[in-house]
Write an enzyme that holds these catalytic residues in place. Structure first.
Site, PDB file in Angstrom:
ATOM      1  N   GLU A   1       0.819  -1.208   0.000  1.00 36.01           N
ATOM      2  CA  GLU A   1       0.000   0.000   0.000  1.00 36.01           C
ATOM      3  C   GLU A   1       0.860   1.268   0.000  1.00 36.01           C
ATOM      4  O   GLU A   1       1.996   1.267   0.462  1.00 36.01           O
ATOM      5  CB  GLU A   1      -0.911   0.015   1.243  1.00 36.01           C
TER       6      GLU A   1
ATOM      7  N   CYS B   1       3.560   8.492   1.525  1.00 33.00           N
ATOM      8  CA  CYS B   1       4.082   7.535   2.491  1.00 33.00           C
ATOM      9  C   CYS B   1       4.254   6.212   1.738  1.00 33.00           C
ATOM     10  O   CYS B   1       3.272   5.646   1.247  1.00 33.00           O
ATOM     11  CB  CYS B   1       3.048   7.412   3.602  1.00 33.00           C
TER      12      CYS B   1
ATOM     13  N   CYS C   1       6.328  -7.035   7.126  1.00 32.81           N
ATOM     14  CA  CYS C   1       7.487  -6.636   7.925  1.00 32.81           C
ATOM     15  C   CYS C   1       7.822  -7.760   8.902  1.00 32.81           C
ATOM     16  O   CYS C   1       6.929  -8.400   9.436  1.00 32.81           O
ATOM     17  CB  CYS C   1       7.192  -5.357   8.696  1.00 32.81           C
TER      18      CYS C   1
ATOM     19  N   CYS D   1       6.507  -5.731  15.665  1.00 32.41           N
ATOM     20  CA  CYS D   1       6.050  -4.816  16.717  1.00 32.41           C
ATOM     21  C   CYS D   1       4.586  -5.159  17.040  1.00 32.41           C
ATOM     22  O   CYS D   1       3.766  -5.293  16.128  1.00 32.41           O
ATOM     23  CB  CYS D   1       6.186  -3.363  16.270  1.00 32.41           C
TER      24      CYS D   1
ATOM     25  N   CYS E   1       1.486  -3.017  15.690  1.00 38.36           N
ATOM     26  CA  CYS E   1       1.492  -2.568  14.290  1.00 38.36           C
ATOM     27  C   CYS E   1       0.813  -3.590  13.374  1.00 38.36           C
ATOM     28  O   CYS E   1       1.131  -4.779  13.392  1.00 38.36           O
ATOM     29  CB  CYS E   1       2.936  -2.336  13.841  1.00 38.36           C
TER      30      CYS E   1
ATOM     31  N   SER F   1      12.169   6.302   8.094  1.00 36.48           N
ATOM     32  CA  SER F   1      11.717   5.960   9.446  1.00 36.48           C
ATOM     33  C   SER F   1      12.202   4.555   9.786  1.00 36.48           C
ATOM     34  O   SER F   1      12.068   3.639   8.981  1.00 36.48           O
ATOM     35  CB  SER F   1      10.184   6.008   9.482  1.00 36.48           C
TER      36      SER F   1
ATOM     37  N   LEU G   1      10.379   5.171  18.481  1.00 40.01           N
ATOM     38  CA  LEU G   1      10.869   4.820  19.813  1.00 40.01           C
ATOM     39  C   LEU G   1       9.784   4.112  20.639  1.00 40.01           C
ATOM     40  O   LEU G   1       9.979   2.990  21.092  1.00 40.01           O
ATOM     41  CB  LEU G   1      11.354   6.098  20.514  1.00 40.01           C
TER      42      LEU G   1
ATOM     43  N   CYS H   1      -0.737   6.738   7.946  1.00 36.71           N
ATOM     44  CA  CYS H   1       0.621   6.331   7.641  1.00 36.71           C
ATOM     45  C   CYS H   1       1.150   5.431   8.748  1.00 36.71           C
ATOM     46  O   CYS H   1       1.055   5.747   9.910  1.00 36.71           O
ATOM     47  CB  CYS H   1       1.431   7.613   7.546  1.00 36.71           C
TER      48      CYS H   1
HETATM   49  N1  SAH Z   1       9.221   0.197  10.013  1.00 37.80           N
HETATM   50  C1  SAH Z   1       9.410   1.595  10.105  1.00 37.80           C
HETATM   51  C2  SAH Z   1       8.558   2.391   9.156  1.00 37.80           C
HETATM   52  C3  SAH Z   1       7.116   1.976   8.964  1.00 37.80           C
HETATM   53  S1  SAH Z   1       6.016   2.153  10.334  1.00 37.80           S
HETATM   54  C4  SAH Z   1       9.199   2.070  11.516  1.00 37.80           C
HETATM   55  O1  SAH Z   1       8.688   1.314  12.329  1.00 37.80           O
HETATM   56  O2  SAH Z   1       9.579   3.192  11.799  1.00 37.80           O
HETATM   57  C5  SAH Z   1       5.656   3.907  10.365  1.00 37.80           C
HETATM   58  C6  SAH Z   1       5.262   4.449  11.750  1.00 37.80           C
HETATM   59  O3  SAH Z   1       3.930   4.048  12.159  1.00 37.80           O
HETATM   60  C7  SAH Z   1       6.196   3.951  12.850  1.00 37.80           C
HETATM   61  O4  SAH Z   1       6.533   5.030  13.680  1.00 37.80           O
HETATM   62  C8  SAH Z   1       5.333   2.944  13.555  1.00 37.80           C
HETATM   63  O5  SAH Z   1       5.790   2.709  14.848  1.00 37.80           O
HETATM   64  C9  SAH Z   1       3.970   3.606  13.498  1.00 37.80           C
HETATM   65  N2  SAH Z   1       2.853   2.712  13.796  1.00 37.80           N
HETATM   66  C10 SAH Z   1       2.751   1.394  13.531  1.00 37.80           C
HETATM   67  N3  SAH Z   1       1.563   0.912  13.985  1.00 37.80           N
HETATM   68  C11 SAH Z   1       0.902   1.951  14.524  1.00 37.80           C
HETATM   69  C12 SAH Z   1      -0.374   2.088  15.132  1.00 37.80           C
HETATM   70  N4  SAH Z   1      -1.191   1.051  15.276  1.00 37.80           N
HETATM   71  N5  SAH Z   1      -0.735   3.317  15.574  1.00 37.80           N
HETATM   72  C13 SAH Z   1       0.085   4.382  15.418  1.00 37.80           C
HETATM   73  N6  SAH Z   1       1.302   4.315  14.849  1.00 37.80           N
HETATM   74  C14 SAH Z   1       1.719   3.107  14.403  1.00 37.80           C
HETATM   75 FE1  SF4 Z   2       7.643  -3.179  11.029  1.00 37.95          FE
HETATM   76 FE2  SF4 Z   2       7.632  -0.563  11.599  1.00 37.95          FE
HETATM   77 FE3  SF4 Z   2       5.429  -2.070  11.944  1.00 37.95          FE
HETATM   78 FE4  SF4 Z   2       7.492  -2.398  13.574  1.00 37.95          FE
HETATM   79  S1  SF4 Z   2       6.241  -0.535  13.354  1.00 37.95           S
HETATM   80  S2  SF4 Z   2       6.317  -4.047  12.599  1.00 37.95           S
HETATM   81  S3  SF4 Z   2       9.175  -2.078  12.183  1.00 37.95           S
HETATM   82  S4  SF4 Z   2       6.421  -1.607  10.001  1.00 37.95           S
END
Ligand code: SAH
Ligand code: SF4
Length: 366
Positions: free
Chosen positions: A91, A104, A111, A115, A118, A191, A215, A335
């Site tokens: 996407e 974005c 991935c 996390c 996510c 990022s 973070l 995003c």
């Molecule tokens: N993998 C990279 C880039 C893609 S994620 C990273 O983690 O930085 C882009 C951003 O969205 C990251 O800051 C991630 O932590 C955040 N993110 C992921 N899931 C989320 C959610 N459910 N609510 C808010 N932010 C989220």
């Molecule tokens: Fe991957 Fe970023 Fe999602 Fe973590 S927050 S699972 S690194 S896309």
């Protein structure tokens, strides 16, 4: 003639040289600037012969097939679900703001970082994207921005995937966006979840792109839980790499912090975060975003009042913080909350272009 196997935006100049062998030398430059600077399709390259346009169309196929496109926020947010040539789906989201238009992009299909909060992480890893697949997302969003009377100005690598776990194609895409599409490094943001060797490599590159570090927790015990890669690259190592990046690039670094109700929005979390942000040679800027709910994580985002309080705590502690507007929540387009619906084959998608792609929770977890 040797046929380049590349896709339209994966092809190098050398591939074009080969494809256009026998034509005047300036032809490659014409085509290259047409594709990248003007964001033109081969058919729109009216300064090259018709036969060449047809050749480019046939030999340099696109890498992304739109499966669905949806808009929200009154047309200010556009999301695409693309099928790659092997059927994998990713996407892309385009967001128009008053003073800029930002795309974005995804760097991987899925991935592997896992996390917990996510949506992309919950769905697991499919494969890396190549440079053409990354660049094409920007070009197609750029064309759409132009159709909307806007100019694409910013690219953030905050879609699906971890860019620094797919370093070479990501960096090749950054270089092409800078050199050929003409975007300035200060408008490109990578990022990362905190892949320390990737950050160290990034510090050695010539282009000073913005670095965003996701973070979400500023003590190791909590971060180990939310962001499992923290066990491999704990906060002390991560902060050291961030300092190195700042020293090398003199660019502001940002910490991304998804506020999770009762988990990382307590006063103690703010204190830990202030300490970490101020431990850098230049204090990090903090971007706060209330957690977007995902099917696989039964915790809510912090309510708006507490989000503002948390921001004020950071500011009182001498750390700049802004609350990120959530965009496209009604189409799951915000995003960083992307999760392509791998369970649905492109041919059987039951929504037309312009309709919402899918409802939250309709995805079978893989
Ligand atoms: N993998 C990279 C880039 C893609 S994620 C990273 O983690 O930085 C882009 C951003 O969205 C990251 O800051 C991630 O932590 C955040 N993110 C992921 N899931 C989320 C959610 N459910 N609510 C808010 N932010 C989220
Ligand atoms: Fe991957 Fe970023 Fe999602 Fe973590 S927050 S699972 S690194 S896309």
């Amino acid at each position: 003639m040797t046929r380049p196997t590349a896709t339209r935006y994966g092809a190098s100049r050398a591939d074009l040289d080969l494809l256009l062998a026998g034509q005047p030398r300036y032809r490659v430059d014409q085509v290259w600037s047409g594709l990248y600077e003007q964001l033109a399709t081969p058919a729109e390259l009216t300064n090259v012969p018709k036969a060449t346009r047809a050749l480019l169309e046939a030999e340099l196929p696109l890498a992304l097939e739109p499966v669905a496109e949806s808009t929200s926020d009154g047309g200010e947010t556009v999301k695409w679900l693309w099928a790659l040539t092997d059927g994998t789906q990713v996407e892309t989201v385009l967001m128009h703001y008053d003073e800029r238009s930002t795309v974005c992009v995804s760097s991987q299909a899925g991935c592997a970082m896992g996390c917990t909060f996510c949506a992309t992480g919950q769905a697991g890893f499919d494969r890396h994207l190549d440079v053409g697949e990354i660049v094409e997302q920007v070009v197609r969003a750029g064309r759409r921005a132009r159709d909307d009377g806007r100019r694409l100005s910013n690219v953030v690598f905050m879609g699906m995937g971890e860019p620094l776990a797919n370093y070479d194609p990501t960096w090749a895409a950054v270089e092409r966006l800078h050199a050929d599409v003409g975007l300035s490094a200060r408008h490109l943001t990578v990022s990362t979840v905190g892949i320390v060797p990737g950050i160290r490599r990034l510090a050695l590159e010539e282009l000073p792109v913005n670095l965003a570090v996701s973070l979400h927790a500023a003590d190791d015990a909590l971060r180990d839980e939310l962001v499992p890669i923290n066990r491999r690259y704990p906060l002390s190592t991560l902060m050291d790499a961030c300092s190195g990046y700042l020293q090398a690039k003199h660019r502001r670094l940002s910490f991304e912090w998804a506020l999770i109700d009762g988990v990382n929005d307590r006063d103690i979390d703010a204190r830990h975060l202030i300490e970490r942000a101020r431990s850098l040679p230049l204090p990090a800027h903090v971007n706060l975003i209330p957690l977007n709910p995902t099917p696989g994580y039964a915790v809510r985002g912090t309510p708006p009042r507490r989000v503002r309080e948390f921001r004020d705590r950071l500011r009182d502690g001498g750390v700049n913080a802004t609350i990120r507007r959530t965009r496209g929540t009604e189409i799951d387009a915000a995003c960083g909350q992307l999760r392509a619906n791998h369970a649905i084959a492109p041919a059987s998608v039951d929504v037309a272009l312009g309709q919402p792609v899918r409802k939250r929770g309709s995805k079978a977890t893989t």
